[in-house]
Design an enzyme around this catalytic site. Sequence first.
Site, PDB file in Angstrom:
ATOM      1  N   ASP A   8       0.872  -1.171   0.000  1.00  0.00           N
ATOM      2  CA  ASP A   8       0.000   0.000   0.000  1.00  0.00           C
ATOM      3  C   ASP A   8       0.909   1.221   0.000  1.00  0.00           C
ATOM      4  O   ASP A   8       1.567   1.529   1.010  1.00  0.00           O
ATOM      5  CB  ASP A   8      -0.891  -0.020   1.244  1.00  0.00           C
ATOM      6  CG  ASP A   8      -1.897   1.120   1.263  1.00  0.00           C
ATOM      7  OD1 ASP A   8      -1.699   2.113   0.526  1.00  0.00           O
ATOM      8  OD2 ASP A   8      -2.873   1.042   2.045  1.00  0.00           O
ATOM      9  N   HIS A   9       0.959   1.895  -1.135  1.00  0.00           N
ATOM     10  CA  HIS A   9       1.933   2.988  -1.305  1.00  0.00           C
ATOM     11  C   HIS A   9       1.603   4.206  -0.442  1.00  0.00           C
ATOM     12  O   HIS A   9       2.430   5.118  -0.320  1.00  0.00           O
ATOM     13  CB  HIS A   9       2.012   3.397  -2.783  1.00  0.00           C
ATOM     14  CG  HIS A   9       3.379   3.824  -3.212  1.00  0.00           C
ATOM     15  ND1 HIS A   9       4.378   4.176  -2.329  1.00  0.00           N
ATOM     16  CD2 HIS A   9       3.939   3.962  -4.450  1.00  0.00           C
ATOM     17  CE1 HIS A   9       5.464   4.515  -2.977  1.00  0.00           C
ATOM     18  NE2 HIS A   9       5.223   4.387  -4.287  1.00  0.00           N
ATOM     19  N   ARG A  10       0.442   4.232   0.165  1.00  0.00           N
ATOM     20  CA  ARG A  10       0.124   5.337   1.087  1.00  0.00           C
ATOM     21  C   ARG A  10       0.934   5.206   2.375  1.00  0.00           C
ATOM     22  O   ARG A  10       1.199   6.188   3.066  1.00  0.00           O
ATOM     23  CB  ARG A  10      -1.367   5.336   1.433  1.00  0.00           C
ATOM     24  CG  ARG A  10      -2.302   5.529   0.261  1.00  0.00           C
ATOM     25  CD  ARG A  10      -3.747   5.354   0.685  1.00  0.00           C
ATOM     26  NE  ARG A  10      -3.974   4.027   1.267  1.00  0.00           N
ATOM     27  CZ  ARG A  10      -5.119   3.658   1.835  1.00  0.00           C
ATOM     28  NH1 ARG A  10      -6.126   4.523   1.914  1.00  0.00           N
ATOM     29  NH2 ARG A  10      -5.258   2.434   2.329  1.00  0.00           N
TER      30      ARG A  10
END
Length: 543
Positions: free
Chosen positions: A514-516
Amino acid sequence: MPVKEFKLPDVGEGVAEGELVSWLVAPGDRVEEDQPVAEVETDKALVEVPSRYDGTVEELFVEEGDIVPVGDVIISFRVGEGDEGGEATAESDADTTETEGDATEPVVDTGTGADADPDTDAREPATPSGRTFAPPSARRLARELGVDIAAVDGSGPGGRIGEADVRAHAEGGAGDADATDSGSDEAPAPTPTDVGSGGRTSAVKKRGGDGTAEGSATTAVASDAPEPAGRETTLATPATRKVARELGVDVDDVPTDETRDGEAFVTGEDVRAYAEALESGESPEAEASEATVEGSAPEPEPVDASPTPPDSTDETVPYRGVRRTIGKQMERSKFTAPHVTHHDTAEVDALVEAREELKPRAEEEGVTLTYMPFVMKAIVAGLKEYPSLNSELREDDEEIVLKGDYNLGIAVATDAGLMVPVVEDVDEKGLFELAEEVSDLASRARERKLKPAEMKGGTFSITNFGAIGGEYATPIINYPETAILGLGAVEERPVVRDGEVVAAPTLPLSLSIDHRVIDGAVAAEFANSVMEHLEHPLLLLTQ
């Protein structure tokens, strides 16, 4: 003896409905408390529903394949059969009973008292199986009409005989006798089995004040639109009532050929056929009516309410249960967490050798040792070094929770779809213990015997697509987790060593994040840590 209704209980946390996959009992079966009576599939697992009573199955209210909301009645039991009662009368609730000894001459309770006049005690012959399933009201009606209850074909679940079945049998016999006596060439008056949609039984009737069925089916009159049946009571499953609501149809107006214990029973196909007839303005019973008026009984025609053309090769598969849950979960994850996938390959010569050395010891302990326990321990080592991959983003609270537990979900392919049982506290377990637990969870997942609680609480997931075939993929995160690792197959592949291309066992890795929450550089560093522990398995001893 009282009849107890049993409602579908809450079979899992947050479950509002379930699909009744299969009945484990039939009307007339004796059951004990806590004995499983049905298998129900929820959006989490397949579970067995136990009985809450000791008694005899009276009636099944739901068909296999129906979606049932929690709290709906699914089955009824006749309880207290072992109690000593008073003198039986014609109004008693006694049903068919069997003697213990002679199975060839079962005694059938006719509902009369022990002191009754032998001349009035018309004992009913038994069915070949020794049982006739019929409620007291149907038996009483059969005696009044002079009908042999054992000769009546029951239309209810398990061949249960209702009042409508008794009347249909009686009227059918009377019609044949009248036609024979009169010598007329005309067909006998239509019985409930002669009229209806496509030559099917019409169950249109109303109940009188004494609770018995009054009136009989009448022929429908051809018109521009089908005439509503106008029943006061109609039995239908929750799924059928949902279809009726969606199509704007009143189930009491739908013509039907089926009955359950003297009441009209409407199916989803009946509802759809009636709705289509309303739209086209044609009566679904007009053809049957015209044939009856002309004096010849119509030939039954198969009814196909399917929207698919007859010559189509398409197949429709229900999108519900576990499959629907998987779809919603994947959609939520993919459109909520921005996915990035990092690919790399570990050279696992030492891992292959270590496993081969440990396999005989594992077999002595009854354990099948795969590569999965090694990978799990290597992942835990990486998560301890890079805790952001063992986390959850709580958007509403605007915080990232770094999990202190290491609970790894293992994706398992089953006939019903992908299930992810969770192995808890991986950091506290040895290789053999992990191997045994993974094998047990995977086996029970394929047999649909996992408990909902065994698929909760994961902090990181693993999917092994290499077991089927393939090297790399882009796994979808098991939301609300923030990372998942995909494993390719351990196979010999070309690698460069000392300037030469040689064959060596390798393990392809596909890490989705999850690149967040996780940066690409952190994902690569985590993958490097996992590979280091796989390439040097002695490091796992430090975990």
